[in-house]
Design a protein around this motif. Structure first.
Motif, PDB file in Angstrom:
ATOM      1  N   PHE A 284     -11.117   4.901   6.205  1.00  0.00           N
ATOM      2  CA  PHE A 284     -10.767   5.558   4.936  1.00  0.00           C
ATOM      3  C   PHE A 284     -12.034   5.971   4.191  1.00  0.00           C
ATOM      4  CE2 PHE A 284      -6.472   3.400   4.982  1.00  0.00           C
ATOM      5  CZ  PHE A 284      -5.756   4.580   5.025  1.00  0.00           C
TER       6      PHE A 284
ATOM      7  N   SER B  38      -6.066  -0.559   2.232  1.00  0.00           N
ATOM      8  CA  SER B  38      -5.637  -0.798   3.606  1.00  0.00           C
ATOM      9  C   SER B  38      -4.727  -2.012   3.694  1.00  0.00           C
ATOM     10  CB  SER B  38      -6.861  -1.003   4.510  1.00  0.00           C
ATOM     11  OG  SER B  38      -7.675   0.145   4.538  1.00  0.00           O
TER      12      SER B  38
ATOM     13  N   ALA C 296      -1.309  -0.985   2.474  1.00  0.00           N
ATOM     14  CA  ALA C 296      -0.650  -0.096   3.434  1.00  0.00           C
ATOM     15  C   ALA C 296      -0.201  -0.862   4.678  1.00  0.00           C
ATOM     16  CB  ALA C 296      -1.583   1.034   3.830  1.00  0.00           C
TER      17      ALA C 296
ATOM     18  N   PRO D 285       2.015   6.514  -1.005  1.00  0.00           N
ATOM     19  CA  PRO D 285       0.576   6.403  -1.230  1.00  0.00           C
ATOM     20  C   PRO D 285       0.257   6.372  -2.723  1.00  0.00           C
ATOM     21  CG  PRO D 285       1.133   8.623  -0.543  1.00  0.00           C
ATOM     22  CD  PRO D 285       2.376   7.810  -0.410  1.00  0.00           C
TER      23      PRO D 285
ATOM     24  N   GLU E  85      -4.309  10.600   5.780  1.00  0.00           N
ATOM     25  CA  GLU E  85      -2.866  10.407   5.906  1.00  0.00           C
ATOM     26  C   GLU E  85      -2.487   9.921   7.302  1.00  0.00           C
ATOM     27  OE1 GLU E  85      -1.090  14.065   4.776  1.00  0.00           O
ATOM     28  OE2 GLU E  85      -1.556  13.840   2.636  1.00  0.00           O
TER      29      GLU E  85
ATOM     30  N   GLU F 148      -3.401   6.283   7.455  1.00  0.00           N
ATOM     31  CA  GLU F 148      -2.426   5.473   6.733  1.00  0.00           C
ATOM     32  C   GLU F 148      -1.121   5.349   7.525  1.00  0.00           C
ATOM     33  OE1 GLU F 148      -0.235   5.309   2.375  1.00  0.00           O
ATOM     34  OE2 GLU F 148      -0.606   7.233   3.361  1.00  0.00           O
TER      35      GLU F 148
ATOM     36  N   ARG G 117       0.496   1.847   8.627  1.00  0.00           N
ATOM     37  CA  ARG G 117       1.785   1.371   8.120  1.00  0.00           C
ATOM     38  C   ARG G 117       2.714   0.909   9.238  1.00  0.00           C
ATOM     39  NH1 ARG G 117       2.692   1.885   2.859  1.00  0.00           N
ATOM     40  NH2 ARG G 117       1.361   3.302   1.651  1.00  0.00           N
TER      41      ARG G 117
END
Length: 451
Positions: free
Chosen positions: A384, A404, A407, A415, A424, A427, A431
């Motif tokens: 990230f 993080s 997520a 978000p 994205e 993420e 997830r």
């Protein structure tokens, strides 16, 4: 007196007499025969003899070999308190009633190969160098209580079951027929040196067998029938996996040790670690990893039915290890045969199983799953910081780490930070990966608590 002349004692009373190199081969002893307290110097040869009535060798002493090869005992045979300095051979003998061999001492081997026991028998307590029941048949339930180095029951038949108390002996039950409830154990569970060491059950139907306080370190279990119904009571010990850094110890069966340590197709790096001790005689490895996998699966099912979560967990781990090894070997075979679709399928399943092992120890190692989750969160935080935020965002590594962590522990939360297209994607992967690893960790914790 000639020992071959039974007419010298028409009543069959030889009690207390002394014989030297006696030869009663093929002799027929009518009615009751008594050799109680007799002393036999040299070899006593009763091979092929027929005892038509009750026979007593109570307290007899054989200073040499006692040979009863293919002797026929039509009545009750009493060998209580007999002392044999050499070997005792009852190979091929037929016992119509009995026998009673109690408090007997045999300095050499005691053989009952191909012997037939028609009625209920009690063999022991007795001591001998070894006891051999290979191809023997016991039509009624028999109780065997022996103190010896080795008990061989290869291809023996016990259609009504057997109760074997083998004090400290190596026990071989290869291709043995156990038609009734059977037991292998000891009368002194507090003395571990007294526990019998079961070496092989291969080819035996163990559906009605109970093991109690036995050592199963070197026991061959691949190819055993109804292994899931075999009962393991008391505290019976299995072998443990060779130590390796960052791996927990687990119970294993000897077949896995042989497969990994001696099988030429097994991975080369593991063969050195799994090689059997040099002081053991060489033994053939199982034919395939699937045989060992099936043995582990049956043992796991038996532990689950008995409520033994610890044993079930170790055997499940072994089952998955054999499945992973089997796919590795299958992929190697298909690559050699140039069957590429099959190679891709086997390699893909092996990779999936390897990942399952690496990140959670097949759902049994909580520390490994939490460590994998921590590594994923730390790597995602660094990703990230490098590619996930717009240029205007002022985010430190610890801010990325906190983002993080949020997520990774939620599937559906939206978000809270503007992200680049690369962010994205990071993420999205996080997830799905985070909850999966967290779930595996909770599964391992649950299994540890249930233990």
């Amino acid at each position: 007196m000639s020992p071959r002349d039974p007419e010298t004692h028409p009543d069959g009373d030889f009690s207390g007499q002394e014989f030297t190199d006696v030869d009663f081969r093929g002799t027929v002893f009518p009615d009751r025969t008594d050799f109680g307290g007799a002393v036999f110097h040299g070899k006593a040869d009763f091979s092929g003899a027929v005892f038509t009535g009750r026979v007593f060798f109570t307290g007899a002493v054989f200073e040499g070999e006692a040979d009863f090869y293919q002797a026929v005992f039509e009545g009750f045979a009493n060998f209580r308190g007999v002392r044999i300095v050499g070997a005792a051979t009852f190979n091929g003998a037929v016992f119509a009633d009995g026998p009673l061999i109690e408090d007997a001492v045999v300095d050499g081997p005691l053989g009952f190969r191909r012997a037939v026991f028609e009625n209920t028998s009690m063999l022991g307590p007795l001591s001998a160098r070894s006891v051999d029941f290979t191809h023997a048949t016991c039509h009624r339930r028999v109780r065997i209580d022996v103190r010896t180095e080795e008990v061989g029951c290869e291809r023996a038949r016990f259609p009504s079951g057997v109760r074997l108390l083998a004090h400290g002996a190596r026990v071989f039950f290869t291709d043995t027929e156990l038609g009734g409830a059977s037991f292998i154990g000891t009368q002194d569970p507090d003395d571990r040196d007294d526990w019998p060491q079961v070496m092989s059950l291969t080819g035996t139907d163990t559906g009605e067998l109970t093991l109690s306080y036995t050592r199963l370190w070197r026991c061959r279990l691949a190819g055993v029938h109804n292994l899931d119904r075999m009962r393991i009571e008391g505290y019976s010990t299995f072998d443990v996996a060779p130590p390796r850094l960052f791996t927990a110890r687990r119970s294993i069966i000897w077949d896995e040790h042989l497969l990994r340590g001696t099988w030429p197709q097994a991975p080369r790096l593991g063969r050195r670690r799994w090689a059997p001790p040099a002081d053991l005689p060489p033994a053939a490895a199982p034919e395939s990893a699937s045989e060992v996998e099936q043995a582990y699966r049956a043992l796991r099912k038996g532990c689950v039915d008995a409520g033994d979560e610890v044993g079930a967990g170790d055997f499940y781990y072994g089952e998955m290890e054999m499945r992973r090894l089997g796919q590795f070997l299958l992929a190697r075979t298909r690559r050699r045969d140039r069957w590429w679709p099959g190679w891709v399928a086997a390699r893909g399943e092996h990779l999936l199983l390897w990942l399952y092992w690496a990140v959670s120890g097949y759902g049994l190692r909580a520390s490994r799953a939490f460590a994998a989750l921590a590594v994923v969160i730390a790597v995602a935080a660094a990703a990230f910081g490098a590619w996930g935020y717009p240029p205007a965002a002022d985010m430190t590594y610890f801010d990325s780490l906190r983002f993080s962590l949020r997520a990774a522990t939620s599937l559906l939360r939206g978000p809270e930070q503007g992200l680049t297209p690369a962010g994205e994607w990071i993420e999205l992967v996080l997830r799905f990966t985070g909850p999966l690893l967290f779930g595996l960790a909770l599964l391992a914790v649950r299994g540890r608590v249930r233990r």
